[in-house]
Scaffold this motif. Structure first.
Motif, PDB file in Angstrom:
ATOM      1  N   SER B 210       1.117  -1.308  -0.253  1.00 30.85           N
ATOM      2  CA  SER B 210       0.024  -0.040   0.065  1.00 30.85           C
ATOM      3  C   SER B 210       0.990   1.246  -0.027  1.00 30.85           C
ATOM      4  O   SER B 210       1.821   1.390   0.876  1.00 30.85           O
ATOM      5  N   ALA B 211       0.362   2.272  -0.791  1.00 34.87           N
ATOM      6  CA  ALA B 211       1.160   3.544  -0.931  1.00 34.87           C
ATOM      7  C   ALA B 211       0.401   4.649  -1.009  1.00 34.87           C
ATOM      8  O   ALA B 211      -0.581   4.507  -1.819  1.00 34.87           O
ATOM      9  N   TYR B 219       3.874  11.176   2.943  1.00 29.92           N
ATOM     10  CA  TYR B 219       3.746   9.718   2.217  1.00 29.92           C
ATOM     11  C   TYR B 219       3.751   8.854   3.212  1.00 29.92           C
ATOM     12  O   TYR B 219       4.271   8.876   4.273  1.00 29.92           O
ATOM     13  N   GLY B 221       3.355   4.246   3.428  1.00 26.61           N
ATOM     14  CA  GLY B 221       3.424   2.984   2.840  1.00 26.61           C
ATOM     15  C   GLY B 221       3.360   1.858   3.625  1.00 26.61           C
ATOM     16  O   GLY B 221       3.618   1.937   4.936  1.00 26.61           O
ATOM     17  N   THR B 223       3.709  -2.619   4.093  1.00 27.12           N
ATOM     18  CA  THR B 223       3.696  -3.958   3.120  1.00 27.12           C
ATOM     19  C   THR B 223       3.183  -5.189   4.342  1.00 27.12           C
ATOM     20  O   THR B 223       3.481  -4.995   5.474  1.00 27.12           O
ATOM     21  N   SER B 239       4.647  -0.594   8.364  1.00 27.35           N
ATOM     22  CA  SER B 239       4.073   0.792   7.902  1.00 27.35           C
ATOM     23  C   SER B 239       5.110   1.879   8.299  1.00 27.35           C
ATOM     24  O   SER B 239       5.756   1.800   9.396  1.00 27.35           O
ATOM     25  N   ASN B 689      -4.609   6.925  -1.978  1.00 29.38           N
ATOM     26  CA  ASN B 689      -4.002   5.791  -1.434  1.00 29.38           C
ATOM     27  C   ASN B 689      -4.169   4.612  -2.606  1.00 29.38           C
ATOM     28  O   ASN B 689      -5.447   4.408  -2.920  1.00 29.38           O
ATOM     29  N   SER B 691      -3.524   0.612  -2.836  1.00 33.07           N
ATOM     30  CA  SER B 691      -3.390  -0.833  -2.208  1.00 33.07           C
ATOM     31  C   SER B 691      -3.512  -2.021  -2.996  1.00 33.07           C
ATOM     32  O   SER B 691      -4.622  -2.202  -3.782  1.00 33.07           O
TER      33      SER B 691
END
Lengths: 177, 694
Positions: B210-211, B219, B221, B223, B239, B689, B691
């Motif tokens: 997800s970013a 910003y 992110g 995983t 995150s 966002n 994802s």
């Protein structure tokens, strides 16, 4: 008048402009179980030959009737599904599936006695349904919905359960020989 | 009270067009969004006539038996339906968090009935039932992750921002259990218990990336990896966020002060946080780690620091818990938890003594805890729970020193121990009436003790209505800061400090008007005594904590929750009046809170619009010079467009916070500069966002 009180009119406006049908997650989930039973239980070979539809009867007026109505338009056993909403203590011979929602003040043994002479599949979420002569009981287990299958009763009605269903059924009562 | 206007509206509805036209001119701008949203929804229906929105119908039987129905754990330490809980409960689900664009725990709670968040750009504070005291580091609300305490033991606080250890995308649901919870949970469960429940591996299986990017050069992110098979469930997720923060924050009240840059903080709100979550489940055992670290700058001159410089603050929480949850038989269960909590805090501040000197404030906390819980059913009618908890708070350190030239003001290294025993009986006394009786005894350092009972009568009068009559007490034990803070020539440790106590009575009525519409009404009153307050001892001039003063409150909550096929929403109004022991209105205590949230699909089930409106009525600030000023009411609207690419694929989310760019602020406390009454909140911000799941 406080400025905040102006929110209430907005609420009513919103609600009135949006009257549609919806159901609780638990009811939708149970409806989906019933749909799966309609698909994966085998009725005696000739039952549907003369019928235009597979009829799901729901007794009473509990909120779950709405969720079950969502099945209308789908099909099972090669026939379109028809939903029939019946008064509390009636079950007619035209029901292929009879669902008795919990919370309805019904005489379960009387309904089961009526159904026993038919090929109707009886389902309920009333606790103890499967052990008191019903075929399938939907039960809340932790956060999930599980189901009990009473094979003895199913066999009496000439109904066969697919191995797919049996695999995930919670407790299966073995039919007495 | 305010509900009267609901009925007053009915005749007006007959003249709908005129009324509508008049409102659109008279109502606050944010209100127009509600109308707009209401207008958008019918549009969605005409474009999408598909009546079949039962997402479960297409699932196989194997999938169906895995679906979970919302329930509450935290109210009784066992799973039960929210209507059966001995509290007024709100459950916020992962779906609502996603579709309403909530990005922090504070965001979520701002949207919940009767709650409000105060931000001083240093920390975020949760207000409940009109109570949000300056310098209260969220110590009167207990926040749990999967049942484990997050509140640390130095300040008793927990975090509503990026320092909260669980990423919003990993939350399955948040249970908000209002009222005193000390009869099960002990200290801190004063106004509410908030239990945040993480998603399990089955809900996260596969890999997710997800970013996101948004206003103020922010910003973020994430995983996530989830795997479940017959023996082991594993979730691993990390995150991070980085943000420049707003570049010009204006304090209009000091705009004429050239020595403070005309009241403008230029560029000193940079923020970053990281968190990591790992859970491993095998049979009855579950090992869980949740950790976070947040560092941010603040230039607001709080605590007498220099205005408009990049002072820094760092907070980190790490929780490790090993749980054993074993079903002994159909009705009995044994639960054990061994936990370790770690908290680390420091600041890097500029003070102008003069000269301008860098100073560091620090705290470190470590604790080991053991909890045992046995539940069973006795004679069919009694659901019994017995539990015990032991916590060794083996490190509660505080320090404060100037860096150059080095001077140490404070070096406190303490530890303390607590233990507790509790019992609860949910007794089905009559066919319908359930009596919930519980009590917990807590002991702190073998010196202080507290006994907190709870009595709840839960009566489902009809199939549609449930009445709950609730009484309970709770306490907040003095924390290490309040007990042990001792500095050279300025502060002294506080001896004989007692716990704060609250007694609450509440009547809750829950009614299902129709399958789609559920209403909750609650009336409560509480009384607090022995509030812990900082004073200067007239005998020696030293600052010390003491038990002084109390508060009384009466309030009412009304909430409607609707769930139709193409629209779901919640609308609530909370009204309360809270006064201190001298009869004055509490600071930061809004009389009215109004919340409206709506989620509706647009054209297809995959594309939804979610939005909420929050109104907070005027509040008083509290200045260090004793003066109080009125901080204006505000109404803000937020909206989020969400595209759902599930089960595998791309989710896209576009959110706007403070859609109408309302200029508003939160009341200052005695810690802030005395000549400002409010701290500005952010204007309109955007967030995009993406994802990806595979």
């Amino acid at each position: 008048m406080n400025s905040s009180s102006r929110f209430w009119p907005a609420l009513l406006l919103t609600l009135w402009s949006s009257w549609a049908e919806a159901q609780s997650a638990e009811d939708k989930l149970k409806a989906a179980f019933i749909y799966n039973f309609a698909k994966f239980i085998t009725w005696p070979a000739t039952v549907f030959d003369s019928r235009p539809a597979i009829t799901v009867c729901v007794l009473g007026t509990s909120p779950i009737t709405q969720a079950i109505a969502g099945m209308q338009g789908r099909s099972a056993q090669g026939k379109p599904i028809k939903i029939l909403n019946l008064p509390q203590n009636t079950a007619t011979p035209s029901c292929d599936i009879t669902f008795i929602p919990k919370g309805e003040r019904v005489d379960i043994s009387a309904i089961l006695a009526t159904s026993r002479n038919t090929t109707a599949l009886t389902i309920s979420d009333v606790p103890g349904f499967a052990t008191s002569g019903g075929m399938i009981e939907l039960a809340s287990e932790d956060k999930r919905v599980a189901f009990d299958v009473n094979l003895q009763e199913l066999e009496r009605g000439g109904l066969r359960v697919s191995p797919q269903l049996l695999k995930v059924a919670r407790t299966v009562q073995v039919a007495k020989r | 009270m305010q509900s009267a206007s609901l009925f007053a509206f009915l005749p007006a509805a007959l003249k709908m067009p005129q009324v509508l036209a008049r409102w659109t001119f008279r109502m606050p701008v944010a209100m127009r969004v509600a109308i707009l949203l209401a207008g958008v929804c019918p549009l969605g229906w005409t474009a999408d006539p598909n009546p079949d929105a039962n997402e479960f119908l297409d699932l196989s039987i194997d999938q169906l038996v895995q679906v979970e129905v919302p329930e509450v754990y935290g109210a009784s330490k066992r799973l039960q339906k929210a209507t059966e809980a001995p509290s007024s409960v709100t459950v916020v689900t992962a779906r609502e968090i996603k579709l309403l664009g909530y990005r922090s725990l504070g965001d979520v709670l701002s949207g919940v009935r009767g709650m409000y968040i105060t931000k001083n750009r240093y920390y975020e504070f949760l207000g409940v039932r009109g109570f949000s005291r300056p310098g209260d580091y969220n110590s009167r609300v207990l926040v749990l992750i999967d049942g484990a305490r997050t509140n640390e033991g130095v300040y008793g606080g927990t975090f509503m921002d990026g320092a909260f250890p669980l990423d919003m995308d990993l939350i399955d649901r948040i249970e908000i259990i209002r009222g005193p919870g000390s009869s099960l949970y002990g200290t801190s469960a004063f106004f509410a218990v908030i239990n945040v429940i993480s998603k399990k591996a089955a809900q996260l299986s596969g890999v997710q990336l997800s970013a996101g990017a948004g206003s103020y050069a922010t910003y973020q992110g994430r995983t996530t990896f989830g795997a479940d098979n017959d023996t082991v469930d594993l979730v691993f997720s990390g995150s991070a966020l980085e943000s420049n923060g707003p570049s010009n924050v204006r304090f209009e009240e000091i705009a004429s002060d050239a020595s403070r840059n005309g009241g403008v903080v230029n560029n000193h709100f940079a923020l970053r946080w990281q968190n990591l979550f790992v859970s491993l489940t095998h049979g009855d055992f579950r090992l869980e780690y949740a950790g976070s670290a947040r560092q941010n700058e603040y230039g607001t001159g709080i605590f007498g620091t220099v205005f408009n410089v990049a002072n820094e603050i760092y907070d980190s929480l790490e929780l490790v818990n090993l749980q054993f949850d074993h079903k002994l038989d159909a009705e009995s269960n044994l639960f054990a938890r061994l936990g370790h909590n770690h908290y680390n805090y420091w600041t890097l501040d500029q003070y102008d003594y003069p000269p301008v000197t860098a100073n560091q404030d620090r705290a470190k906390y470590d604790a080991v805890s053991l909890e045992l819980l046995y539940s069973t059913v006795w004679r069919k009618r009694h659901k019994l729970t017995f539990g015990g908890e032991y916590i060794d708070h083996y490190r509660a350190n505080m320090g404060n020193y100037d860096i150059e030239p080095y001077f140490q003001y404070l070096d406190v290294r303490r530890s303390f121990k607590t233990w507790a025993l509790y019992a609860q009986d949910e007794w089905t006394a009559l066919d319908r009436l359930t009596i919930n009786l519980g009590a917990r005894f807590d002991d702190i350092d073998a010196a202080q003790s507290a006994l907190n009972p709870r009595l709840g009568l839960i009566y489902p009068a009809t199939d549609a209505s449930t009445f709950k009559l609730l009484y309970g007490s709770a306490f907040r034990a003095p924390n290490a800061w309040e007990r042990f803070y001792e500095s050279t020539a300025l502060h002294k440790a506080s001896t004989n400090l007692r716990s704060e106590k609250i007694r609450t009575s509440e009547l809750v009525v829950e009614h299902r008007f129709m399958p789609q519409l559920f209403g909750i009404a609650s009336v409560y009153q509480y009384r607090i005594k022995d509030l812990i307050t900082q004073i200067t001892d007239p005998n020696d001039g030293l600052i010390v904590f003491t038990n002084a003063g109390g508060a009384k409150s009466v309030g009412m909550d009304l909430e409607l929750q609707g769930k139709w096929e193409h629209l779901e929403g919640k609308l609530s109004h909370s009204y309360q009046e809270s006064r201190n022991s001298t009869g004055a209105t509490l600071s930061n205590s809004p009389r009215n809170l109004i919340k409206l949230s709506l989620i509706a699909p647009l054209w297809t089930e995959r594309l939804t619009i979610g939005g909420d409106i929050q109104h907070v009525s005027r509040r008083l600030n509290e200045s260090s010079d004793g003066s109080q000023e009125v901080v204006a009411a505000y109404t803000i609207a937020n909206a989020t467009l969400h595209y759902d690419g599930s089960p595998k694929g791309l989710d896209i989310s576009l959110g706007v916070k403070n859609l109408l760019n309302e200029r508003y602020g939160d009341p200052t406390s005695i810690d802030d500069m005395a000549d400002i009454s409010s701290i500005p909140r952010d204007g309109r911000t955007y967030w995009l966002n993406l994802s990806l799941r595979f």
